[in-house]
Design an enzyme around this catalytic site. Sequence first.
Site, PDB file in Angstrom:
ATOM      1  CG  LEU A  86      -2.010  -1.050   1.272  1.00 41.25           C
ATOM      2  CD1 LEU A  86      -2.858  -0.880   2.534  1.00 41.25           C
ATOM      3  CD2 LEU A  86      -2.902  -0.974   0.041  1.00 41.25           C
ATOM      4  N   GLY A 131       1.404  -5.598   0.774  1.00 40.26           N
ATOM      5  CA  GLY A 131       0.485  -5.690  -0.362  1.00 40.26           C
ATOM      6  C   GLY A 131       1.150  -6.295  -1.601  1.00 40.26           C
TER       7      GLY A 131
HETATM    8  C1  LIG Z   1     -10.437  -4.632   9.478  1.00 38.57           C
HETATM    9  C2  LIG Z   1      -9.455  -3.576   9.715  1.00 38.57           C
HETATM   10  C3  LIG Z   1      -8.136  -3.959   9.132  1.00 38.57           C
HETATM   11  C4  LIG Z   1      -7.099  -2.978   9.540  1.00 38.57           C
HETATM   12  C5  LIG Z   1      -5.788  -3.405   9.018  1.00 38.57           C
HETATM   13  C6  LIG Z   1      -5.108  -2.340   8.357  1.00 38.57           C
HETATM   14  C7  LIG Z   1      -4.356  -2.519   7.336  1.00 38.57           C
HETATM   15  C8  LIG Z   1      -3.992  -3.834   6.790  1.00 38.57           C
HETATM   16  C9  LIG Z   1      -3.283  -3.716   5.473  1.00 38.57           C
HETATM   17  C10 LIG Z   1      -2.872  -5.038   4.998  1.00 38.57           C
HETATM   18  C11 LIG Z   1      -2.539  -5.089   3.567  1.00 38.57           C
HETATM   19  C12 LIG Z   1      -1.366  -4.375   3.049  1.00 38.57           C
HETATM   20  C13 LIG Z   1      -0.600  -3.538   3.778  1.00 38.57           C
HETATM   21  C14 LIG Z   1       0.521  -2.818   3.144  1.00 38.57           C
HETATM   22  O1  LIG Z   1       0.842  -3.004   1.995  1.00 38.57           O
HETATM   23  S1  LIG Z   1       1.347  -1.654   4.060  1.00 38.57           S
HETATM   24  C15 LIG Z   1       2.782  -1.199   3.073  1.00 38.57           C
HETATM   25  C16 LIG Z   1       3.975  -1.884   3.610  1.00 38.57           C
HETATM   26  N1  LIG Z   1       5.118  -1.636   2.772  1.00 38.57           N
HETATM   27  C17 LIG Z   1       6.361  -1.632   3.238  1.00 38.57           C
HETATM   28  O2  LIG Z   1       6.594  -1.832   4.417  1.00 38.57           O
HETATM   29  C18 LIG Z   1       7.449  -1.374   2.238  1.00 38.57           C
HETATM   30  C19 LIG Z   1       8.283  -0.206   2.603  1.00 38.57           C
HETATM   31  N2  LIG Z   1       9.337  -0.028   1.598  1.00 38.57           N
HETATM   32  C20 LIG Z   1      10.475  -0.753   1.620  1.00 38.57           C
HETATM   33  O3  LIG Z   1      10.705  -1.594   2.466  1.00 38.57           O
HETATM   34  C21 LIG Z   1      11.472  -0.477   0.527  1.00 38.57           C
HETATM   35  O4  LIG Z   1      11.187   0.778  -0.046  1.00 38.57           O
HETATM   36  C22 LIG Z   1      11.499  -1.536  -0.581  1.00 38.57           C
HETATM   37  C23 LIG Z   1      10.096  -1.824  -1.171  1.00 38.57           C
HETATM   38  C24 LIG Z   1      12.085  -2.859  -0.015  1.00 38.57           C
HETATM   39  C25 LIG Z   1      12.398  -1.069  -1.742  1.00 38.57           C
HETATM   40  O5  LIG Z   1      13.667  -0.725  -1.246  1.00 38.57           O
HETATM   41  P1  LIG Z   1      14.677   0.126  -2.163  1.00 38.57           P
HETATM   42  O6  LIG Z   1      14.820  -0.529  -3.483  1.00 38.57           O
HETATM   43  O7  LIG Z   1      15.915   0.342  -1.351  1.00 38.57           O
HETATM   44  O8  LIG Z   1      13.907   1.476  -2.450  1.00 38.57           O
HETATM   45  P2  LIG Z   1      13.702   2.745  -1.489  1.00 38.57           P
HETATM   46  O9  LIG Z   1      13.491   2.311  -0.079  1.00 38.57           O
HETATM   47  O10 LIG Z   1      14.791   3.703  -1.800  1.00 38.57           O
HETATM   48  O11 LIG Z   1      12.316   3.287  -2.036  1.00 38.57           O
HETATM   49  C26 LIG Z   1      12.206   3.897  -3.313  1.00 38.57           C
HETATM   50  C27 LIG Z   1      11.148   4.977  -3.267  1.00 38.57           C
HETATM   51  O12 LIG Z   1       9.869   4.373  -3.006  1.00 38.57           O
HETATM   52  C28 LIG Z   1       9.258   4.953  -1.862  1.00 38.57           C
HETATM   53  N3  LIG Z   1       8.455   3.893  -1.192  1.00 38.57           N
HETATM   54  C29 LIG Z   1       8.864   2.696  -0.783  1.00 38.57           C
HETATM   55  N4  LIG Z   1       7.857   1.987  -0.258  1.00 38.57           N
HETATM   56  C30 LIG Z   1       6.756   2.762  -0.348  1.00 38.57           C
HETATM   57  C31 LIG Z   1       5.380   2.570   0.027  1.00 38.57           C
HETATM   58  N5  LIG Z   1       4.915   1.440   0.569  1.00 38.57           N
HETATM   59  N6  LIG Z   1       4.529   3.593  -0.200  1.00 38.57           N
HETATM   60  C32 LIG Z   1       4.946   4.741  -0.775  1.00 38.57           C
HETATM   61  N7  LIG Z   1       6.244   4.975  -1.160  1.00 38.57           N
HETATM   62  C33 LIG Z   1       7.123   3.998  -0.945  1.00 38.57           C
HETATM   63  C34 LIG Z   1      10.457   5.420  -1.033  1.00 38.57           C
HETATM   64  O13 LIG Z   1      10.090   6.390  -0.115  1.00 38.57           O
HETATM   65  C35 LIG Z   1      11.373   5.945  -2.119  1.00 38.57           C
HETATM   66  O14 LIG Z   1      10.885   7.214  -2.539  1.00 38.57           O
HETATM   67  P3  LIG Z   1      11.858   8.286  -3.268  1.00 38.57           P
HETATM   68  O15 LIG Z   1      12.301   7.635  -4.523  1.00 38.57           O
HETATM   69  O16 LIG Z   1      10.972   9.478  -3.469  1.00 38.57           O
HETATM   70  O17 LIG Z   1      12.974   8.525  -2.310  1.00 38.57           O
END
Ligand SMILES: CCCCC/C=C\CCCC/C=C/C(=O)SCCNC(=O)CCNC(=O)[C@H](O)C(C)(C)COP(=O)(O)OP(=O)(O)OC[C@H]1O[C@@H](n2cnc3c(N)ncnc32)[C@H](O)[C@@H]1OP(=O)(O)O
Length: 281
Positions: A86, A131
């Site tokens: 997400l 996600g």
């Molecule tokens: C009944 C009630 C239910 C309540 C429950 C509530 C919710 C349940 C949800 C369940 C389903 C899904 C949940 C989710 O998906 S939550 C999202 C979790 N995501 C993460 O934890 C990922 C975070 N990101 C990373 O770990 C890393 O970025 C990476 C994906 C491993 C990639 O690493 P790397 O290649 O080193 O890239 P960067 O870290 O440099 O990132 C590049 C740019 O992308 C931006 N970024 C990264 N992740 C996200 C994200 N999730 N959302 C938005 N943006 C993201 C990062 O800031 C960098 O941006 P920049 O290029 O501008 O610097």
Amino acid sequence: MAFRTARNLAYFSNYIRNYSTNGPLVNVTVNEKSGFATATLQRPSVNSLNLELLTEISHTLQQLEKNKCRGLILTSASNKVFSAGLDLFELHKPNADKIKQMWSTLQEVWIKLYGSSYPTVAVVNGHAPAGGCMLALSCEYRVMLNNFIIGLNEAQIGFSAPMWLIDGMRNTIGSRQAEFALTAGTLFKTEEALKIGLVDEVAQSKEEAIEKAEKFLNKFAKIPPHARSMTKAALRGANIQALVRNKDEEVRSYVDFVTDSQFQDSLGEFIELNLKQKLSK
Ligand SMILES: CCCCC/C=C\CCCC/C=C/C(=O)SCCNC(=O)CCNC(=O)[C@H](O)C(C)(C)COP(=O)(O)OP(=O)(O)OC[C@H]1O[C@@H](n2cnc3c(N)ncnc32)[C@H](O)[C@@H]1OP(=O)(O)O
């Protein structure tokens, strides 16, 4: 049946080409020989799932179902990230209406992909946390490239994965491993994911991964499609129906949960600690 004649196939390919020009976030191509579609997620830079991307994935799945797709390969245009899950920036200080739509569309994507009548493979050619793992889990088979991570890290961010996603994890790796993985919010390296069955095969390149994916899809060439899809529905239907029954209630709980100040504080901390891009103060 679509694809039975060259004319149908050509029609479908044109249709998909036309469709893909309207969808800049998901590129869809069809291999005219095999009839397999490849949907490539291409929202820069990490395919984080915001409302626009989720809506386009949902429409794509709907069109593939309508056109009796013979098989789907889901992959990413990035060579580093399959999907970062997400869009965390859109969850921070959100507009309640927008996140309501976002959650409801995420549920639709799960229902359509987990319940598709056609066979599906995720070519996980980059990191797939949360996600991203959800998208891969909703496919029937996963081929992953080396040196990336995959898993449901929701517990680390401060919430629980929803029940339908827990079901998907449990159905894939079994209850015991799912409990370990989900309560700790573990992100697995490719080789670890292979060991616990979270991915089915490892590939050294995207080309090799696509070959393995096509090999999986080709296994069904001689199986009557209706028998295949009825069996899949029998296996997955109860989990899908449970979500369908609870859909609106879950959206309400999700919006309450995400807009709560305690969640907003822990999300803010997570972003500051883990993401390069920071929040504007
Ligand atoms: C009944 C009630 C239910 C309540 C429950 C509530 C919710 C349940 C949800 C369940 C389903 C899904 C949940 C989710 O998906 S939550 C999202 C979790 N995501 C993460 O934890 C990922 C975070 N990101 C990373 O770990 C890393 O970025 C990476 C994906 C491993 C990639 O690493 P790397 O290649 O080193 O890239 P960067 O870290 O440099 O990132 C590049 C740019 O992308 C931006 N970024 C990264 N992740 C996200 C994200 N999730 N959302 C938005 N943006 C993201 C990062 O800031 C960098 O941006 P920049 O290029 O501008 O610097």
